[in-house]
Design a protein around this motif. Sequence first.
Motif, PDB file in Angstrom:
ATOM      1  N   VAL A   1       0.858  -1.178   0.000  1.00 57.51           N
ATOM      2  CA  VAL A   1       0.000   0.000   0.000  1.00 57.51           C
ATOM      3  C   VAL A   1       0.897   1.231   0.000  1.00 57.51           C
ATOM      4  O   VAL A   1       1.826   1.333   0.814  1.00 57.51           O
TER       5      VAL A   1
ATOM      6  N   ARG B   1      -2.069   1.065   6.680  1.00 61.21           N
ATOM      7  CA  ARG B   1      -3.524   1.204   6.581  1.00 61.21           C
ATOM      8  C   ARG B   1      -4.219  -0.088   7.010  1.00 61.21           C
ATOM      9  O   ARG B   1      -3.649  -1.169   6.948  1.00 61.21           O
ATOM     10  N   THR B   2      -5.487   0.060   7.373  1.00 63.53           N
ATOM     11  CA  THR B   2      -6.363  -1.086   7.559  1.00 63.53           C
ATOM     12  C   THR B   2      -6.944  -1.401   6.190  1.00 63.53           C
ATOM     13  O   THR B   2      -7.452  -0.515   5.505  1.00 63.53           O
ATOM     14  N   ILE B   3      -6.860  -2.659   5.795  1.00 62.34           N
ATOM     15  CA  ILE B   3      -7.391  -3.116   4.509  1.00 62.34           C
ATOM     16  C   ILE B   3      -8.611  -3.968   4.810  1.00 62.34           C
ATOM     17  O   ILE B   3      -8.540  -4.928   5.581  1.00 62.34           O
TER      18      ILE B   3
ATOM     19  N   LYS C   1     -10.250  -8.416   7.536  1.00 55.75           N
ATOM     20  CA  LYS C   1      -9.434  -7.212   7.494  1.00 55.75           C
ATOM     21  C   LYS C   1      -8.025  -7.547   7.934  1.00 55.75           C
ATOM     22  O   LYS C   1      -7.788  -8.548   8.608  1.00 55.75           O
TER      23      LYS C   1
ATOM     24  N   GLU D   1      -3.863  -5.378   8.410  1.00 61.27           N
ATOM     25  CA  GLU D   1      -3.134  -4.112   8.479  1.00 61.27           C
ATOM     26  C   GLU D   1      -1.885  -4.218   7.617  1.00 61.27           C
ATOM     27  O   GLU D   1      -1.202  -5.247   7.625  1.00 61.27           O
ATOM     28  N   SER D   2      -1.582  -3.146   6.897  1.00 66.35           N
ATOM     29  CA  SER D   2      -0.287  -3.103   6.232  1.00 66.35           C
ATOM     30  C   SER D   2       0.730  -2.631   7.269  1.00 66.35           C
ATOM     31  O   SER D   2       0.398  -1.885   8.193  1.00 66.35           O
TER      32      SER D   2
ATOM     33  N   TYR E   1       1.357  -6.061   3.113  1.00 65.79           N
ATOM     34  CA  TYR E   1       0.293  -6.806   3.782  1.00 65.79           C
ATOM     35  C   TYR E   1       0.159  -8.192   3.149  1.00 65.79           C
ATOM     36  O   TYR E   1       0.603  -8.429   2.033  1.00 65.79           O
TER      37      TYR E   1
ATOM     38  N   THR F   1      -9.318   0.384   1.419  1.00 71.76           N
ATOM     39  CA  THR F   1      -8.500   0.820   2.550  1.00 71.76           C
ATOM     40  C   THR F   1      -9.342   1.766   3.386  1.00 71.76           C
ATOM     41  O   THR F   1     -10.179   2.503   2.864  1.00 71.76           O
ATOM     42  N   GLN F   2      -9.110   1.730   4.693  1.00 67.75           N
ATOM     43  CA  GLN F   2      -9.828   2.613   5.609  1.00 67.75           C
ATOM     44  C   GLN F   2      -9.092   3.943   5.668  1.00 67.75           C
ATOM     45  O   GLN F   2      -7.924   3.995   6.033  1.00 67.75           O
ATOM     46  N   GLU F   3      -9.788   5.011   5.285  1.00 67.83           N
ATOM     47  CA  GLU F   3      -9.242   6.360   5.364  1.00 67.83           C
ATOM     48  C   GLU F   3     -10.000   7.120   6.439  1.00 67.83           C
ATOM     49  O   GLU F   3     -11.033   6.656   6.918  1.00 67.83           O
TER      50      GLU F   3
END
Length: 155
Positions: free
Chosen positions: A34, A63-65, A93, A95-96, A102, A115-117
């Motif tokens: 990511v 990021r959380t994927i 889910k 995490e990278s 990841y 991805t969680q923004e």
Amino acid sequence: MQKIPYLLYILAIVLMNFSCKSQTSESQGISGKVTWLEGNQMPMISEDGDASPVNPKGIPAKRTILIYPLTNLADSRMEDGLFVQVKGEPIAKTESDENGEYKLELSPGRYSIFTQEEDGLFANLFDGEGNIQPVTIRDKEWTILDIIINYKAVF
């Protein structure tokens, strides 16, 4: 006399091939990197006439994927480049890490990856049927998906 060493050599190679562990994976899933990309990505001419380099690869992003069942644009709502509403719930889910890398084991099937923004979910690839960031996981295969988060970049 020359045939015996040659035959032993061939036999040794054949036995080594049968004794090696299979290279096929016993699991499957998705992995990749990511990266974050923002700002002006257009090359600019400097005072000396040279084009300044642009970093199109971005920087690694932690990021959380989120993995959703395959999701269509019709089942979501977007605002300012982010998805603010997606039908359904994530089924997995991960995490990278600090290098943006990841890896997540998944069952075979088709999924949508986000991805969680801070203000919503990001995905920017679509297929011809309107599916969001579709990925297909096949039995005993790892799918590589590099994600470039670029909703704040200008091209």
